[in-house]
Design a protein around this motif. Structure first.
Motif, PDB file in Angstrom:
ATOM      1  N   GLY A  27       0.942  -1.162   0.174  1.00  0.00           N
ATOM      2  CA  GLY A  27      -0.073  -0.014   0.046  1.00  0.00           C
ATOM      3  C   GLY A  27       0.863   1.211   0.012  1.00  0.00           C
ATOM      4  N   GLY A  28       0.079   2.283  -0.196  1.00  0.00           N
ATOM      5  CA  GLY A  28       0.915   3.851  -0.109  1.00  0.00           C
ATOM      6  C   GLY A  28       0.050   4.696  -0.801  1.00  0.00           C
ATOM      7  N   GLN A  29       0.677   6.044  -0.731  1.00  0.00           N
ATOM      8  CA  GLN A  29      -0.105   6.963  -1.389  1.00  0.00           C
ATOM      9  C   GLN A  29       0.072   6.899  -2.909  1.00  0.00           C
ATOM     10  N   VAL A  30      -0.900   7.403  -3.461  1.00  0.00           N
ATOM     11  CA  VAL A  30      -1.146   7.203  -5.183  1.00  0.00           C
ATOM     12  C   VAL A  30      -0.301   8.595  -5.509  1.00  0.00           C
ATOM     13  N   SER A  31       0.617   8.278  -6.728  1.00  0.00           N
ATOM     14  CA  SER A  31       1.268   9.797  -7.190  1.00  0.00           C
ATOM     15  C   SER A  31       0.942   9.805  -8.544  1.00  0.00           C
ATOM     16  N   LEU A  32       0.731  10.921  -9.175  1.00  0.00           N
ATOM     17  CA  LEU A  32       0.501  11.230 -10.824  1.00  0.00           C
ATOM     18  C   LEU A  32       2.144  11.730 -11.127  1.00  0.00           C
ATOM     19  N   TRP A  33       2.484  11.004 -12.059  1.00  0.00           N
ATOM     20  CA  TRP A  33       3.817  11.487 -12.606  1.00  0.00           C
ATOM     21  C   TRP A  33       3.499  12.083 -14.099  1.00  0.00           C
ATOM     22  N   THR A  34       3.994  13.515 -14.392  1.00  0.00           N
ATOM     23  CA  THR A  34       3.507  14.154 -15.580  1.00  0.00           C
ATOM     24  C   THR A  34       4.824  14.682 -16.324  1.00  0.00           C
ATOM     25  N   ALA A  35       4.624  14.918 -17.502  1.00  0.00           N
ATOM     26  CA  ALA A  35       5.704  15.489 -18.234  1.00  0.00           C
ATOM     27  C   ALA A  35       5.347  16.090 -19.356  1.00  0.00           C
ATOM     28  N   GLY A  36       6.357  16.912 -20.120  1.00  0.00           N
ATOM     29  CA  GLY A  36       5.890  17.714 -21.515  1.00  0.00           C
ATOM     30  C   GLY A  36       5.003  18.870 -21.045  1.00  0.00           C
ATOM     31  N   ALA A  37       4.823  19.494 -22.383  1.00  0.00           N
ATOM     32  CA  ALA A  37       4.000  20.660 -22.699  1.00  0.00           C
ATOM     33  C   ALA A  37       2.966  20.588 -23.717  1.00  0.00           C
ATOM     34  N   GLY A  38       1.915  21.258 -23.538  1.00  0.00           N
ATOM     35  CA  GLY A  38       0.897  21.539 -24.671  1.00  0.00           C
ATOM     36  C   GLY A  38       0.405  20.095 -25.125  1.00  0.00           C
ATOM     37  N   ALA A  39       0.578  19.824 -26.772  1.00  0.00           N
ATOM     38  CA  ALA A  39      -0.056  18.703 -27.065  1.00  0.00           C
ATOM     39  C   ALA A  39       0.832  17.347 -26.568  1.00  0.00           C
ATOM     40  N   GLU A  40       2.139  17.656 -26.134  1.00  0.00           N
ATOM     41  CA  GLU A  40       3.066  16.559 -25.940  1.00  0.00           C
ATOM     42  C   GLU A  40       3.143  16.194 -24.325  1.00  0.00           C
ATOM     43  N   ARG A  41       1.983  16.586 -23.585  1.00  0.00           N
ATOM     44  CA  ARG A  41       1.885  16.143 -22.240  1.00  0.00           C
ATOM     45  C   ARG A  41       1.618  14.725 -22.259  1.00  0.00           C
ATOM     46  N   ASP A  77      15.691  12.886 -24.428  1.00  0.00           N
ATOM     47  CA  ASP A  77      15.772  14.019 -25.146  1.00  0.00           C
ATOM     48  C   ASP A  77      15.230  15.336 -24.152  1.00  0.00           C
ATOM     49  N   ASP A  78      14.446  14.896 -23.113  1.00  0.00           N
ATOM     50  CA  ASP A  78      13.744  15.825 -22.203  1.00  0.00           C
ATOM     51  C   ASP A  78      13.464  15.033 -20.877  1.00  0.00           C
ATOM     52  N   PRO A  79      14.364  14.828 -19.911  1.00  0.00           N
ATOM     53  CA  PRO A  79      14.316  13.773 -18.951  1.00  0.00           C
ATOM     54  C   PRO A  79      13.656  14.345 -17.799  1.00  0.00           C
ATOM     55  N   ARG A  80      12.686  15.291 -17.757  1.00  0.00           N
ATOM     56  CA  ARG A  80      12.203  15.867 -16.730  1.00  0.00           C
ATOM     57  C   ARG A  80      10.801  15.433 -16.426  1.00  0.00           C
ATOM     58  N   CYS A  81      10.337  15.538 -14.993  1.00  0.00           N
ATOM     59  CA  CYS A  81       8.791  15.354 -14.641  1.00  0.00           C
ATOM     60  C   CYS A  81       8.719  15.625 -13.424  1.00  0.00           C
ATOM     61  N   VAL A  82       7.157  15.812 -13.414  1.00  0.00           N
ATOM     62  CA  VAL A  82       6.619  16.263 -12.167  1.00  0.00           C
ATOM     63  C   VAL A  82       6.050  15.324 -11.283  1.00  0.00           C
ATOM     64  N   VAL A  83       6.374  14.802 -10.237  1.00  0.00           N
ATOM     65  CA  VAL A  83       5.892  13.680  -9.446  1.00  0.00           C
ATOM     66  C   VAL A  83       4.635  14.421  -8.143  1.00  0.00           C
ATOM     67  N   GLN A  84       3.593  14.346  -8.316  1.00  0.00           N
ATOM     68  CA  GLN A  84       2.534  14.914  -7.383  1.00  0.00           C
ATOM     69  C   GLN A  84       1.960  13.741  -6.786  1.00  0.00           C
ATOM     70  N   LEU A  85       1.504  14.114  -5.343  1.00  0.00           N
ATOM     71  CA  LEU A  85       0.817  13.147  -4.642  1.00  0.00           C
ATOM     72  C   LEU A  85      -0.770  13.551  -4.674  1.00  0.00           C
ATOM     73  N   LEU A  86      -1.423  12.538  -4.594  1.00  0.00           N
ATOM     74  CA  LEU A  86      -3.035  12.621  -5.114  1.00  0.00           C
ATOM     75  C   LEU A  86      -3.596  12.564  -3.760  1.00  0.00           C
ATOM     76  N   HIS A  87      -4.849  13.310  -3.815  1.00  0.00           N
ATOM     77  CA  HIS A  87      -5.787  13.241  -2.680  1.00  0.00           C
ATOM     78  C   HIS A  87      -6.930  12.295  -3.090  1.00  0.00           C
ATOM     79  N   TRP A  88      -7.861  12.217  -2.149  1.00  0.00           N
ATOM     80  CA  TRP A  88      -8.890  11.453  -2.227  1.00  0.00           C
ATOM     81  C   TRP A  88      -9.775  12.033  -3.425  1.00  0.00           C
ATOM     82  N   TRP A  89     -10.101  13.321  -3.571  1.00  0.00           N
ATOM     83  CA  TRP A  89     -10.753  14.008  -4.531  1.00  0.00           C
ATOM     84  C   TRP A  89     -10.280  13.642  -5.816  1.00  0.00           C
ATOM     85  N   HIS A  90      -9.069  12.929  -5.924  1.00  0.00           N
ATOM     86  CA  HIS A  90      -8.380  12.814  -7.477  1.00  0.00           C
ATOM     87  C   HIS A  90      -8.551  11.677  -7.876  1.00  0.00           C
TER      88      HIS A  90
END
Length: 170
Positions: A27-41, A77-90
């Motif tokens: 178990g554990g908290q759920v995260s959302l990993w995202t990367a890119g911009a615009g249509a490349e997200r 080519d663009d090795p960056r991302c955002v890791v965010q922890l989600l809440h129940w409402w997500h």
């Protein structure tokens, strides 16, 4: 029609993958990993992750190797991302990014986002990190992505979205 007390399509008890069952009990908290911009997200719901403190600190995640996010982060080519922890409402958003719930117009159309240099961040995420991928490797049926934490914001976690044994909890 018969009403079953268990899932009618579940793998029979003796044939279940024991490693997967062990992981499900952690178990554990759920995260959302995202990367890119615009249509490349791209983005992916991730519950198999850990943080390795240190100077610098790292986050390690196990991603589906067939996911758009894994493809992007392993290209280099663009090795960056955002890791965010989600809440129940997500939880619906988590299902959309996991590919388990329809997302008309795309999953990014179902929330408000702040574009950062590392990728899109949920506007209402209270805990998040901007990361740079430092290493990837195939592990089991996943790709392990190791990311250096560049910027971290730790906020309230009053109602975290938790995942255990294939179900969300709060």
């Amino acid at each position: 029609m018969t009403i079953h007390s268990d899932h009618p399509f579940a793998t029979p008890e003796g044939e279940r993958d024991q490693a997967r069952r062990l992981r499900g009990r952690l178990g554990g908290q759920v995260s959302l990993w995202t990367a890119g911009a615009g249509a490349e997200r791209v983005g992916l719901t991730v519950s198999s992750l850990m943080v390795a403190p240190g100077e610098p600190a790292y986050v390690l995640g196990l991603l589906d190797p067939d996911s758009d996010l894994a493809q992007r982060l392993t290209r280099g080519d663009d090795p960056r991302c955002v890791v965010q922890l989600l809440h129940w409402w997500h939880r619906d958003l988590a299902e959309m990014f996991a590919g388990l719930m329809p997302a008309p117009g795309g999953a990014f159309g179902h929330a408000e986002w702040v574009q950062t240099g590392a990728g899109p961040r949920l506007a209402d995420a209270t805990t998040w990190a901007e990361c740079v991928v430092s290493d990837t490797r195939d592990v089991g049926w996943s790709v392990e992505v190791t990311c250096r934490l560049d910027e971290v914001e730790v906020g309230e976690d009053d109602d975290p979205l938790l995942h255990r044994r294939g179900r969300y909890h709060h």
